[in-house]
Design a protein around this motif. Structure first.
Motif, PDB file in Angstrom:
ATOM      1  N   THR A 161       0.837  -1.197   0.000  1.00 22.19           N
ATOM      2  CA  THR A 161       0.000   0.000   0.000  1.00 22.19           C
ATOM      3  C   THR A 161       0.871   1.246   0.000  1.00 22.19           C
ATOM      4  O   THR A 161       1.947   1.262   0.599  1.00 22.19           O
ATOM      5  N   GLY A 162       0.391   2.270  -0.661  1.00 25.94           N
ATOM      6  CA  GLY A 162       1.078   3.551  -0.673  1.00 25.94           C
ATOM      7  C   GLY A 162       0.817   4.320   0.612  1.00 25.94           C
ATOM      8  O   GLY A 162      -0.017   3.934   1.438  1.00 25.94           O
ATOM      9  N   GLU A 163       1.498   5.418   0.752  1.00 27.32           N
ATOM     10  CA  GLU A 163       1.438   6.237   1.959  1.00 27.32           C
ATOM     11  C   GLU A 163       0.006   6.632   2.325  1.00 27.32           C
ATOM     12  O   GLU A 163      -0.415   6.504   3.472  1.00 27.32           O
ATOM     13  N   ASN A 164      -0.764   7.127   1.368  1.00 30.42           N
ATOM     14  CA  ASN A 164      -2.145   7.537   1.637  1.00 30.42           C
ATOM     15  C   ASN A 164      -3.064   6.326   1.803  1.00 30.42           C
ATOM     16  O   ASN A 164      -3.955   6.340   2.653  1.00 30.42           O
ATOM     17  N   ALA A 165      -2.860   5.316   0.991  1.00 31.54           N
ATOM     18  CA  ALA A 165      -3.688   4.111   1.082  1.00 31.54           C
ATOM     19  C   ALA A 165      -3.504   3.426   2.430  1.00 31.54           C
ATOM     20  O   ALA A 165      -4.462   2.887   3.000  1.00 31.54           O
ATOM     21  N   ARG A 166      -2.311   3.462   2.974  1.00 33.22           N
ATOM     22  CA  ARG A 166      -2.018   2.815   4.249  1.00 33.22           C
ATOM     23  C   ARG A 166      -2.812   3.427   5.403  1.00 33.22           C
ATOM     24  O   ARG A 166      -3.112   2.765   6.386  1.00 33.22           O
ATOM     25  N   LEU A 167      -3.191   4.687   5.276  1.00 34.36           N
ATOM     26  CA  LEU A 167      -4.011   5.324   6.312  1.00 34.36           C
ATOM     27  C   LEU A 167      -5.379   4.657   6.402  1.00 34.36           C
ATOM     28  O   LEU A 167      -6.006   4.640   7.459  1.00 34.36           O
ATOM     29  N   ARG A 168      -5.849   4.141   5.282  1.00 40.57           N
ATOM     30  CA  ARG A 168      -7.162   3.489   5.227  1.00 40.57           C
ATOM     31  C   ARG A 168      -7.070   1.968   5.251  1.00 40.57           C
ATOM     32  O   ARG A 168      -8.071   1.299   5.509  1.00 40.57           O
ATOM     33  N   LEU A 169      -5.886   1.446   4.974  1.00 38.12           N
ATOM     34  CA  LEU A 169      -5.647   0.004   4.979  1.00 38.12           C
ATOM     35  C   LEU A 169      -4.373  -0.287   5.770  1.00 38.12           C
ATOM     36  O   LEU A 169      -3.308  -0.527   5.195  1.00 38.12           O
ATOM     37  N   PRO A 170      -4.468  -0.265   7.089  1.00 34.15           N
ATOM     38  CA  PRO A 170      -3.264  -0.537   7.889  1.00 34.15           C
ATOM     39  C   PRO A 170      -2.763  -1.966   7.676  1.00 34.15           C
ATOM     40  O   PRO A 170      -3.501  -2.838   7.199  1.00 34.15           O
ATOM     41  N   ASP A 171      -1.520  -2.195   8.037  1.00 36.53           N
ATOM     42  CA  ASP A 171      -0.885  -3.494   7.828  1.00 36.53           C
ATOM     43  C   ASP A 171      -1.698  -4.645   8.415  1.00 36.53           C
ATOM     44  O   ASP A 171      -1.804  -5.709   7.804  1.00 36.53           O
ATOM     45  N   GLY A 172      -2.278  -4.447   9.590  1.00 35.66           N
ATOM     46  CA  GLY A 172      -3.057  -5.514  10.219  1.00 35.66           C
ATOM     47  C   GLY A 172      -4.256  -5.919   9.378  1.00 35.66           C
ATOM     48  O   GLY A 172      -4.563  -7.109   9.242  1.00 35.66           O
ATOM     49  N   SER A 173      -4.936  -4.953   8.797  1.00 39.84           N
ATOM     50  CA  SER A 173      -6.081  -5.242   7.930  1.00 39.84           C
ATOM     51  C   SER A 173      -5.634  -5.990   6.684  1.00 39.84           C
ATOM     52  O   SER A 173      -6.295  -6.943   6.251  1.00 39.84           O
ATOM     53  N   CYS A 174      -4.526  -5.572   6.114  1.00 42.13           N
ATOM     54  CA  CYS A 174      -3.999  -6.249   4.920  1.00 42.13           C
ATOM     55  C   CYS A 174      -3.582  -7.674   5.259  1.00 42.13           C
ATOM     56  O   CYS A 174      -3.826  -8.600   4.480  1.00 42.13           O
ATOM     57  N   ARG A 175      -2.988  -7.864   6.428  1.00 48.23           N
ATOM     58  CA  ARG A 175      -2.550  -9.189   6.851  1.00 48.23           C
ATOM     59  C   ARG A 175      -3.751 -10.133   7.006  1.00 48.23           C
ATOM     60  O   ARG A 175      -3.722 -11.271   6.546  1.00 48.23           O
ATOM     61  N   LEU A 176      -4.825  -9.649   7.632  1.00 44.66           N
ATOM     62  CA  LEU A 176      -6.018 -10.481   7.799  1.00 44.66           C
ATOM     63  C   LEU A 176      -6.651 -10.821   6.447  1.00 44.66           C
ATOM     64  O   LEU A 176      -7.081 -11.956   6.219  1.00 44.66           O
ATOM     65  N   THR A 177      -6.695  -9.847   5.551  1.00 43.86           N
ATOM     66  CA  THR A 177      -7.229 -10.107   4.217  1.00 43.86           C
ATOM     67  C   THR A 177      -6.365 -11.123   3.495  1.00 43.86           C
ATOM     68  O   THR A 177      -6.881 -12.045   2.845  1.00 43.86           O
TER      69      THR A 177
END
Length: 119
Positions: free
Chosen positions: A72-88
């Protein structure tokens, strides 16, 4: 998209476009082997999005290597934190393990878009 039927590729493009419309973020998927280290390759794919990279989400699947990276990019990461991406990613891997590559990708893209749209 490598290894997909025309209908599957269309479904994937539709999911990416829908995710972009819902969130304002730029979504991309890449299926295939990495050139070099997997994470580094996924990050290079993300960087190749140029000006859009701060708002970009790249889903990279190394089918043969049985690996998945979400960048995720800098702005996208604000809405998709690492934990959310990991669970997905874990949910996607479960679908992949049942032999449904496209289903896992569609699930993951939609789940990421839903999460980003809520924030």
């Amino acid at each position: 998209m490598r290894g997909l039927t025309a209908a599957q590729a269309d479904d994937l493009r539709t999911a990416l476009t829908s995710a972009e419309r819902r969130t304002g973020l730029r979504f991309a998927a890449f299926l295939g082997p990495p050139v070099g280290a997997r994470r580094h390759f996924a990050e290079r794919l993300h960087a190749a999005m140029g000006e859009e990279s701060p708002d970009a989400v790249v889903v990279f699947v190394d089918v043969e290597g049985r690996a998945l990276e979400i960048v995720t990019g800098e702005n996208a990461r604000l809405r998709l934190p690492d934990g959310s991406c990991r669970l997905t990613a874990m949910s996607m891997a479960t679908v992949f393990s049942a032999g449904d590559l496209v289903g896992g990708l569609l699930y993951g893209i939609n789940a990421l878009a839903e999460q980003a749209a809520r924030r």
